[in-house]
Design a protein around this motif. Sequence first.
Motif: not given
Length: 505
Positions: A12-28
């Motif tokens: 019923s629903v589509v959910r998307a998550a875009l993240i950015r990774t950089s040396y043990r750090r994860v950004f939303v």
Amino acid sequence: MHRLLGIDAGKSVVRAALIRTSYRRVFVEALGEAAITDAVSEAEAIRAAVGLHRPDGASIALSGERSFYRRLDLPAAAHKEVENVLGFELEATVPFEMEDAVFDYRLLKRPPSAETLPVFAAVARTDDVRERIAVVKEALGFEPERVALGAVALANLEAVMPELASPSPAGASVPIALLDLDHLTSEIVILSGGEPVFARTLSRGTAGLPGSAPALARELRQTFAAWRNLGGEPLAGLYLVGGGATAQGAEMFLSTQLGLTILPLPTPRLEGITPEQAAALPRFAKALGLALGLTPKTKGFNLRRGALEAERSYPFLREKIPILAGLGTVIALSFGFSIVAELRTLDAERELLLASLATASRDVLGEETSDPQKARELLDQGPAAADEDPMPRVDAFDVMVQLSKAVPKEITHDVLELDVNRGHVTLQGVVPSVSDAQIIADHLKEHRCFRDVKIGRTSQFTEGKHKYVLELDLKCEDKKKKKTGAADGADSASAGAPDKPEGSR
């Protein structure tokens, strides 16, 4: 930096998550959501949830309803051939042919003394996986790098929520469960030490609540009973995620019906997350897990295997071009220095070999030279009284070769024993008849190095077969001496005989 996209496409629903990774750090970077009922198609809903963002890689999940989870125990000796053996084991547990299926597996922890190898595997139809790939390509213009499976992708949350590996305050590794409560279905995965060890898909979700709550609780109790029947330890608690995580009264009801503590989802180690995104994170937990599954330390399944295996996208490679160019320059310089050093080493080795050649030619050939061509000419000429070659003219291998040639194709011949000692050969063989042995002996007599070939004795071996013993001596004539002797005899005869008139015979 990598921009990774996780697509949780439900019914019923589509959910998307875009993240950015950089040396043990994860950004939303973004969280997006779109209802399939409001869109023309599922691909349109995916496009609306992702928006204008362009990731370096994407991951989507195949519903657990179209796949099978299996826990198997293989012999410990099959550790190096798990993938080959597992295909045969899974074939007997699924309702379709393995030629039309794709599977992935994870090896579970086992005691060092265990005689079996526990395996957690997942299998699905190839056409279903190909359909998931096609819908992402239709929506975004490129294929996903991973096709994960059900709620197992939630295990990747451990990368930003270490508490999932050890929820106990004492740090003990006890299993926990994550329940993805959606509108029409629910999926559950059990983690032990942060590793997925059990998963199941339920046919009920938040639709029909509160009337359908007892049926949902019953399916959950059956799921936990199946886990305990496999020898699983009691659960430390249950994390509630998905669209139904915020349903009013859900935590109290499940805690009462299941006898489990409903744990609050740990605060993730994420950078750049806004308060609104943090509040919505339980709904996007699966999408976030799918995005984290594109990192090297993934813990889920990937059904893009074999003929469906994905290739790296151009945007990912484009980001790596500066690093690849730098590495290429370093490799080219290292190769150049290596070539120069190798050439210097070869020059020094050449000078040493030429000096050794000059010394050897002086001592052996009587003339000092460092020219290889000149040394070969001197070696071919050789001294007049050269020592006789110490190697034998014929050996046991030559005897076997000539024996194979001497046996006619129509004769069945078996060698029982072959003894070559000081130039004398003793052969024990088995042939259909004594005459066959004589034929072989006659053929061996034709070789110039075989002398005194004779059959010593024969006897009945078995019905229709005779055993014979053949002996011979290995003596090869020296062609050079024979030729010289013949020439000397001819010269003597020529000297002693009177001249014949021309034309006489």
